[in-house]
Write a protein that holds these residues in place. Structure first.
Motif, PDB file in Angstrom:
ATOM      1  N   THR A  48       0.834  -1.228   0.010  1.00  0.00           N
ATOM      2  CA  THR A  48       0.142  -0.031   0.014  1.00  0.00           C
ATOM      3  C   THR A  48       0.968   1.069  -0.086  1.00  0.00           C
ATOM      4  OG1 THR A  48      -0.090   0.189   2.316  1.00  0.00           O
ATOM      5  CG2 THR A  48      -1.845  -1.053   1.365  1.00  0.00           C
ATOM      6  N   ASP A  49       0.401   2.393  -0.278  1.00  0.00           N
ATOM      7  CA  ASP A  49       0.787   3.776  -0.208  1.00  0.00           C
ATOM      8  C   ASP A  49       1.629   3.967   1.012  1.00  0.00           C
ATOM      9  OD1 ASP A  49       0.532   4.294  -3.002  1.00  0.00           O
ATOM     10  OD2 ASP A  49      -1.280   5.417  -2.600  1.00  0.00           O
ATOM     11  N   LEU A  50       0.685   3.713   2.215  1.00  0.00           N
ATOM     12  CA  LEU A  50       1.423   3.798   3.521  1.00  0.00           C
ATOM     13  C   LEU A  50       2.538   2.865   3.761  1.00  0.00           C
ATOM     14  CD1 LEU A  50       0.740   5.254   6.150  1.00  0.00           C
ATOM     15  CD2 LEU A  50      -0.761   3.351   6.635  1.00  0.00           C
ATOM     16  N   GLU A  51       2.418   1.768   3.376  1.00  0.00           N
ATOM     17  CA  GLU A  51       3.586   0.677   3.558  1.00  0.00           C
ATOM     18  C   GLU A  51       5.013   1.173   2.834  1.00  0.00           C
ATOM     19  OE1 GLU A  51       1.357  -3.382   4.476  1.00  0.00           O
ATOM     20  OE2 GLU A  51       1.773  -2.876   2.537  1.00  0.00           O
ATOM     21  N   ALA A  52       4.718   1.778   1.745  1.00  0.00           N
ATOM     22  CA  ALA A  52       5.770   2.394   1.013  1.00  0.00           C
ATOM     23  C   ALA A  52       6.250   3.553   1.529  1.00  0.00           C
ATOM     24  CB  ALA A  52       5.349   2.377  -0.390  1.00  0.00           C
ATOM     25  N   GLU A  53       5.487   4.384   1.840  1.00  0.00           N
ATOM     26  CA  GLU A  53       5.970   5.294   2.693  1.00  0.00           C
ATOM     27  C   GLU A  53       6.848   5.165   4.035  1.00  0.00           C
ATOM     28  OE1 GLU A  53       6.462   9.570   3.603  1.00  0.00           O
ATOM     29  OE2 GLU A  53       6.224   8.459   1.505  1.00  0.00           O
ATOM     30  N   ASN A  54       6.242   4.194   4.656  1.00  0.00           N
ATOM     31  CA  ASN A  54       6.854   3.822   6.156  1.00  0.00           C
ATOM     32  C   ASN A  54       8.195   3.228   5.692  1.00  0.00           C
ATOM     33  OD1 ASN A  54       6.993   3.335   8.651  1.00  0.00           O
ATOM     34  ND2 ASN A  54       6.048   1.172   8.489  1.00  0.00           N
ATOM     35  N   ALA A  55       8.476   2.394   4.660  1.00  0.00           N
ATOM     36  CA  ALA A  55       9.679   1.882   4.249  1.00  0.00           C
ATOM     37  C   ALA A  55      10.747   2.804   3.838  1.00  0.00           C
ATOM     38  CB  ALA A  55       9.543   0.827   2.994  1.00  0.00           C
ATOM     39  N   ARG A  56      10.269   3.718   2.991  1.00  0.00           N
ATOM     40  CA  ARG A  56      11.419   5.045   2.562  1.00  0.00           C
ATOM     41  C   ARG A  56      11.565   5.693   3.883  1.00  0.00           C
ATOM     42  NH1 ARG A  56      11.136   9.971   2.035  1.00  0.00           N
ATOM     43  NH2 ARG A  56       9.092  10.527   2.679  1.00  0.00           N
ATOM     44  N   LEU A  57      10.610   5.995   4.662  1.00  0.00           N
ATOM     45  CA  LEU A  57      11.149   6.815   5.855  1.00  0.00           C
ATOM     46  C   LEU A  57      12.181   6.083   6.908  1.00  0.00           C
ATOM     47  CD1 LEU A  57       7.650   8.604   6.813  1.00  0.00           C
ATOM     48  CD2 LEU A  57       9.773   9.587   5.809  1.00  0.00           C
ATOM     49  N   LYS A  58      11.967   4.754   6.961  1.00  0.00           N
ATOM     50  CA  LYS A  58      12.798   3.935   7.696  1.00  0.00           C
ATOM     51  C   LYS A  58      14.207   3.938   7.017  1.00  0.00           C
ATOM     52  CE  LYS A  58       9.542   0.601   9.833  1.00  0.00           C
ATOM     53  NZ  LYS A  58       9.260  -0.782   9.826  1.00  0.00           N
ATOM     54  N   GLN A  59      14.210   3.841   5.855  1.00  0.00           N
ATOM     55  CA  GLN A  59      15.689   3.953   5.068  1.00  0.00           C
ATOM     56  C   GLN A  59      16.043   5.330   5.228  1.00  0.00           C
ATOM     57  OE1 GLN A  59      14.478   2.894   0.994  1.00  0.00           O
ATOM     58  NE2 GLN A  59      14.802   0.892   1.355  1.00  0.00           N
ATOM     59  N   GLU A  60      15.580   6.179   5.235  1.00  0.00           N
ATOM     60  CA  GLU A  60      15.954   7.864   5.312  1.00  0.00           C
ATOM     61  C   GLU A  60      16.552   7.794   6.754  1.00  0.00           C
ATOM     62  OE1 GLU A  60      14.606  12.381   4.786  1.00  0.00           O
ATOM     63  OE2 GLU A  60      13.324  10.710   4.388  1.00  0.00           O
ATOM     64  N   ASN A  61      15.817   7.401   7.629  1.00  0.00           N
ATOM     65  CA  ASN A  61      16.013   7.486   9.192  1.00  0.00           C
ATOM     66  C   ASN A  61      17.428   6.683   9.356  1.00  0.00           C
ATOM     67  OD1 ASN A  61      15.773   7.876  11.919  1.00  0.00           O
ATOM     68  ND2 ASN A  61      14.451   6.252  12.287  1.00  0.00           N
ATOM     69  N   ALA A  62      17.522   5.615   8.707  1.00  0.00           N
ATOM     70  CA  ALA A  62      18.872   4.760   9.061  1.00  0.00           C
ATOM     71  C   ALA A  62      20.006   5.531   8.385  1.00  0.00           C
ATOM     72  CB  ALA A  62      18.610   3.182   8.158  1.00  0.00           C
ATOM     73  N   ARG A  63      19.767   6.144   7.279  1.00  0.00           N
ATOM     74  CA  ARG A  63      20.774   6.960   6.592  1.00  0.00           C
ATOM     75  C   ARG A  63      21.258   7.994   7.341  1.00  0.00           C
ATOM     76  NH1 ARG A  63      20.784  11.541   3.683  1.00  0.00           N
ATOM     77  NH2 ARG A  63      18.363  11.310   3.557  1.00  0.00           N
ATOM     78  N   LEU A  64      20.236   8.700   8.048  1.00  0.00           N
ATOM     79  CA  LEU A  64      20.515   9.931   8.688  1.00  0.00           C
ATOM     80  C   LEU A  64      21.314   9.620  10.172  1.00  0.00           C
ATOM     81  CD1 LEU A  64      17.196  11.973   8.183  1.00  0.00           C
ATOM     82  CD2 LEU A  64      19.517  12.481   7.216  1.00  0.00           C
ATOM     83  N   ARG A  65      20.955   8.520  10.478  1.00  0.00           N
ATOM     84  CA  ARG A  65      21.534   8.323  11.842  1.00  0.00           C
ATOM     85  C   ARG A  65      23.249   7.979  11.299  1.00  0.00           C
ATOM     86  NH1 ARG A  65      18.237   5.813  16.222  1.00  0.00           N
ATOM     87  NH2 ARG A  65      16.058   6.062  15.547  1.00  0.00           N
ATOM     88  N   MET A  66      23.521   7.282  10.367  1.00  0.00           N
ATOM     89  CA  MET A  66      24.718   7.008   9.953  1.00  0.00           C
ATOM     90  C   MET A  66      25.753   8.173   9.558  1.00  0.00           C
ATOM     91  SD  MET A  66      26.094   4.375   6.758  1.00  0.00           S
ATOM     92  CE  MET A  66      25.283   5.398   5.773  1.00  0.00           C
TER      93      MET A  66
END
Length: 104
Positions: free
Chosen positions: A69-87
């Motif tokens: 779903t759009d919500l799941e895709a957005e959630n996955a994108r935000l998780k990836q961005e969050n991991a990148r920002l933490r690094m």
């Protein structure tokens, strides 16, 4: 006949390749080892395909995944961005500590 996707012991075969190989054994009435040798593959692998076909099983197992779903895709994108920002934050902390030591 279409070739396998890669060579070696862990070759991946297309569905079309598998079907054509099995057809040579069942319909063409060629020997299993003869067909396997001509296709440069394991006779055990071909035997499994032929056996599964005779039992009515599918040649290729496909994992069915529910649509995203759009919500799941957005959630996955935000998780990836969050991991990148933490690094990036950790890298900046280490760089700041390194340069702070040099300036003393």
């Amino acid at each position: 006949m279409e070739e396998a996707m890669k060579s070696g012991p862990n070759r991946k075969y297309t569905a079309e390749f598998r079907a054509a190989a099995v057809e040579q054994v069942i319909v063409g009435r060629r020997g299993l080892r003869e067909v396997a040798r001509s296709l440069e593959m394991s006779d055990k692998t071909l035997a499994n395909w032929v056996g599964n076909t005779r039992k009515g099983k599918a040649l290729v197992k496909r994992a069915l995944r529910p649509p995203v779903t759009d919500l799941e895709a957005e959630n996955a994108r935000l998780k990836q961005e969050n991991a990148r920002l933490r690094m990036e934050k950790e890298i900046l902390k280490k760089a700041a500590a390194y340069f702070a030591k040099e300036s003393l």
